[in-house]
Motif scaffolding. Structure first.
Motif, PDB file in Angstrom:
ATOM      1  N   ASP A  92       0.833  -1.198   0.000  1.00  0.00           N
ATOM      2  CA  ASP A  92       0.000   0.000   0.000  1.00  0.00           C
ATOM      3  C   ASP A  92       0.874   1.257   0.000  1.00  0.00           C
ATOM      4  N   LEU A  93       1.911   1.232   0.834  1.00  0.00           N
ATOM      5  CA  LEU A  93       2.782   2.395   0.936  1.00  0.00           C
ATOM      6  C   LEU A  93       3.738   2.492  -0.249  1.00  0.00           C
ATOM      7  N   ALA A  94       4.255   1.357  -0.696  1.00  0.00           N
ATOM      8  CA  ALA A  94       5.195   1.374  -1.819  1.00  0.00           C
ATOM      9  C   ALA A  94       4.547   1.912  -3.082  1.00  0.00           C
ATOM     10  N   ALA A  95       3.237   1.707  -3.235  1.00  0.00           N
ATOM     11  CA  ALA A  95       2.539   2.222  -4.414  1.00  0.00           C
ATOM     12  C   ALA A  95       2.422   3.743  -4.395  1.00  0.00           C
ATOM     13  N   HIS A  96       2.650   4.338  -3.216  1.00  0.00           N
ATOM     14  CA  HIS A  96       2.548   5.796  -3.077  1.00  0.00           C
ATOM     15  C   HIS A  96       3.705   6.295  -2.213  1.00  0.00           C
ATOM     16  N   ALA A 186     -18.855  21.133   8.053  1.00  0.00           N
ATOM     17  CA  ALA A 186     -18.530  22.140   9.074  1.00  0.00           C
ATOM     18  C   ALA A 186     -17.296  22.965   8.735  1.00  0.00           C
ATOM     19  N   THR A 187     -16.266  22.312   8.201  1.00  0.00           N
ATOM     20  CA  THR A 187     -15.005  22.999   7.917  1.00  0.00           C
ATOM     21  C   THR A 187     -14.504  22.557   6.535  1.00  0.00           C
ATOM     22  N   PRO A 188     -15.170  22.989   5.466  1.00  0.00           N
ATOM     23  CA  PRO A 188     -14.866  22.454   4.129  1.00  0.00           C
ATOM     24  C   PRO A 188     -13.454  22.744   3.636  1.00  0.00           C
ATOM     25  N   GLU A 189     -12.780  23.751   4.199  1.00  0.00           N
ATOM     26  CA  GLU A 189     -11.415  24.050   3.755  1.00  0.00           C
ATOM     27  C   GLU A 189     -10.355  23.291   4.543  1.00  0.00           C
ATOM     28  N   ALA A 190     -10.748  22.509   5.547  1.00  0.00           N
ATOM     29  CA  ALA A 190      -9.769  21.855   6.414  1.00  0.00           C
ATOM     30  C   ALA A 190      -8.935  20.818   5.674  1.00  0.00           C
ATOM     31  N   PHE A 191      -9.532  20.170   4.667  1.00  0.00           N
ATOM     32  CA  PHE A 191      -8.826  19.134   3.904  1.00  0.00           C
ATOM     33  C   PHE A 191      -9.051  19.368   2.420  1.00  0.00           C
ATOM     34  N   ARG A 192      -8.095  18.934   1.622  1.00  0.00           N
ATOM     35  CA  ARG A 192      -8.232  19.045   0.170  1.00  0.00           C
ATOM     36  C   ARG A 192      -9.219  18.025  -0.368  1.00  0.00           C
ATOM     37  N   ALA A 193      -9.245  16.844   0.257  1.00  0.00           N
ATOM     38  CA  ALA A 193     -10.120  15.767  -0.206  1.00  0.00           C
ATOM     39  C   ALA A 193     -10.693  15.038   0.995  1.00  0.00           C
ATOM     40  N   TYR A 194     -11.854  14.437   0.783  1.00  0.00           N
ATOM     41  CA  TYR A 194     -12.584  13.733   1.832  1.00  0.00           C
ATOM     42  C   TYR A 194     -12.988  12.366   1.291  1.00  0.00           C
ATOM     43  N   VAL A 195     -12.745  11.311   2.088  1.00  0.00           N
ATOM     44  CA  VAL A 195     -13.097   9.949   1.691  1.00  0.00           C
ATOM     45  C   VAL A 195     -14.009   9.360   2.768  1.00  0.00           C
ATOM     46  N   ALA A 196     -15.274   9.186   2.435  1.00  0.00           N
ATOM     47  CA  ALA A 196     -16.264   8.634   3.370  1.00  0.00           C
ATOM     48  C   ALA A 196     -16.606   7.216   2.918  1.00  0.00           C
ATOM     49  N   VAL A 197     -16.212   6.228   3.716  1.00  0.00           N
ATOM     50  CA  VAL A 197     -16.398   4.821   3.365  1.00  0.00           C
ATOM     51  C   VAL A 197     -17.558   4.254   4.184  1.00  0.00           C
ATOM     52  N   SER A 198     -18.572   3.736   3.502  1.00  0.00           N
ATOM     53  CA  SER A 198     -19.750   3.184   4.167  1.00  0.00           C
ATOM     54  C   SER A 198     -20.212   4.089   5.307  1.00  0.00           C
ATOM     55  N   PRO A 199     -20.400   5.374   5.039  1.00  0.00           N
ATOM     56  CA  PRO A 199     -20.728   6.307   6.134  1.00  0.00           C
ATOM     57  C   PRO A 199     -22.066   5.966   6.779  1.00  0.00           C
ATOM     58  N   SER A 200     -22.135   6.138   8.092  1.00  0.00           N
ATOM     59  CA  SER A 200     -23.353   5.827   8.841  1.00  0.00           C
ATOM     60  C   SER A 200     -24.346   6.984   8.703  1.00  0.00           C
ATOM     61  N   PRO A 284      -7.112   1.234  -2.062  1.00  0.00           N
ATOM     62  CA  PRO A 284      -6.462   1.620  -3.332  1.00  0.00           C
ATOM     63  C   PRO A 284      -6.926   2.966  -3.868  1.00  0.00           C
ATOM     64  N   ARG A 285      -8.237   3.175  -3.942  1.00  0.00           N
ATOM     65  CA  ARG A 285      -8.729   4.434  -4.496  1.00  0.00           C
ATOM     66  C   ARG A 285      -8.487   5.594  -3.543  1.00  0.00           C
ATOM     67  N   ALA A 286      -8.645   5.358  -2.239  1.00  0.00           N
ATOM     68  CA  ALA A 286      -8.426   6.423  -1.265  1.00  0.00           C
ATOM     69  C   ALA A 286      -6.984   6.916  -1.309  1.00  0.00           C
ATOM     70  N   PHE A 287      -6.028   5.988  -1.402  1.00  0.00           N
ATOM     71  CA  PHE A 287      -4.627   6.387  -1.477  1.00  0.00           C
ATOM     72  C   PHE A 287      -4.359   7.186  -2.750  1.00  0.00           C
ATOM     73  N   ALA A 288      -4.960   6.783  -3.854  1.00  0.00           N
ATOM     74  CA  ALA A 288      -4.762   7.495  -5.114  1.00  0.00           C
ATOM     75  C   ALA A 288      -5.315   8.919  -5.042  1.00  0.00           C
ATOM     76  N   VAL A 289      -6.485   9.065  -4.441  1.00  0.00           N
ATOM     77  CA  VAL A 289      -7.071  10.401  -4.288  1.00  0.00           C
ATOM     78  C   VAL A 289      -6.196  11.270  -3.404  1.00  0.00           C
ATOM     79  N   ALA A 290      -5.679  10.699  -2.317  1.00  0.00           N
ATOM     80  CA  ALA A 290      -4.828  11.473  -1.412  1.00  0.00           C
ATOM     81  C   ALA A 290      -3.524  11.893  -2.074  1.00  0.00           C
ATOM     82  N   GLN A 291      -2.966  11.028  -2.904  1.00  0.00           N
ATOM     83  CA  GLN A 291      -1.719  11.350  -3.598  1.00  0.00           C
ATOM     84  C   GLN A 291      -1.937  12.389  -4.683  1.00  0.00           C
ATOM     85  N   ASP A 292      -3.033  12.291  -5.406  1.00  0.00           N
ATOM     86  CA  ASP A 292      -3.285  13.148  -6.563  1.00  0.00           C
ATOM     87  C   ASP A 292      -4.582  13.920  -6.384  1.00  0.00           C
TER      88      ASP A 292
END
Length: 299
Positions: A92-96, A186-200, A284-292
């Motif tokens: 996972d880490l070696a790919a990014h 609440a704080t949309p500028e806090a992060f560049r990207a947001y990944v919500a997996v199976s959100p409750s 896999p997709r979350a790491f790609a979004v975070a990298q790019d």
């Protein structure tokens, strides 16, 4: 705006089949960390315990080796850090190799601290639906935890490695996914990207709806939002649907958010996966979004 619609409609038209590794068993109750036993060649690992507002947190970090960019490393911040770092592997880490990973967990030997995450990741609820099992745990502390995360926790992490504050991605699963969405609202500028997996999204009889109604538009460049879920998820205590389908409440939320001009939405539905299996399926997709994070999703 058109890109948001295309991404949403494309995800509806073609459900994504996850890689074979996603059939792994759920995270065990007591965990070890193979990643620390056999450190990757691409990252330096560390963990430290913090005490904030009288509460304990365990911070896991994987810092890229080599010279960081002038602005610092892009980073992926993962809630349920114990479970996340117990599931990550060197591949996972070696790919990014240029992505820093931060796990925010708790000083426990188990994969999760159910009471602490319930307290930290959930919004206040005016009235619980009758018989809701979450009533047995503390809830409603998401605003206080958000302040800790963006304040002393982020400050402590920044002392250990150079991170680009404008290139952070927040990841969370289940209650963690609920917190990710609440933070976006609440704080949309806090992060560049947001990944919500199976959100409750069902939590507290729809408590997230209030946060969505109060949400303000993000300024500057649109935020990336990746929503991932399985097509075999359903609420505990209810019968499985006769035909597999992704959670209707989450899909309706995604459809609304796809209309927002300040978001670039990507929806990924894992065919054949239930709630627990989407945890590692998301990597896999979350790491790609975070990298790019500045790159738009492929239609």
């Amino acid at each position: 705006m058109p890109l948001c619609r295309r991404s949403f409609l494309a995800a509806l038209a073609a459900l994504t089949l996850p890689p074979a590794r996603l059939a792994a068993q759920p995270v065990p109750q007591v965990v070890d960390y193979p990643l620390f036993e056999t450190p990757p060649a691409t990252h330096r690992l560390a963990q430290t315990d913090l005490r904030i507002d009288g509460l304990g947190y365990r911070i896991f970090t994987a810092c890229p080796l080599g010279q960081p960019p002038a602005a610092g490393w892009p980073s992926l911040w993962m809630l349920d850090g114990n479970a996340a770092f117990s599931r990550l592997n060197a591949a996972d880490l070696a790919a990014h190799p240029g992505l820093a990973v931060v796990g925010i967990g708790y000083p426990v030997d188990t994969a999760v601290d159910a009471r602490a995450r319930s307290r930290d990741y959930t919004p206040p609820v005016a009235q619980w639906p009758e018989g809701d099992p979450a009533q047995r745990r503390p809830t409603g502390g998401d605003a206080a935890f958000r302040a800790r995360l963006l304040g002393p926790i982020a400050g402590a992490v920044a002392q250990g490695m150079p991170l680009d504050p404008a290139a952070r991605t927040l990841w969370g699963h289940s209650y963690g996914g609920l917190f990710v969405l609440g933070t976006l609202f609440a704080t949309p500028e806090a992060f560049r990207a947001y990944v919500a997996v199976s959100p409750s999204t069902h939590f507290g009889g729809g408590a997230l709806a209030g946060a969505e109604a109060r949400a303000r538009a993000r300024t500057g460049a649109p935020a990336r939002l990746l929503i991932q879920l399985g097509d075999r998820e359903y609420r505990r205590g209810t019968e499985a649907p006769a035909t597999p389908r992704p959670a209707p409440q989450t899909m309706a939320l995604a459809e609304r958010l796809a209309r927002r001009a300040d978001l670039v939405l990507e929806l990924e539905v894992f065919e054949g996966l239930g709630h627990g299996a989407t945890f590692a399926a998301s990597f896999p997709r979350a790491f790609a979004v975070a990298q790019d994070g500045d790159q738009p999703p492929v239609p």
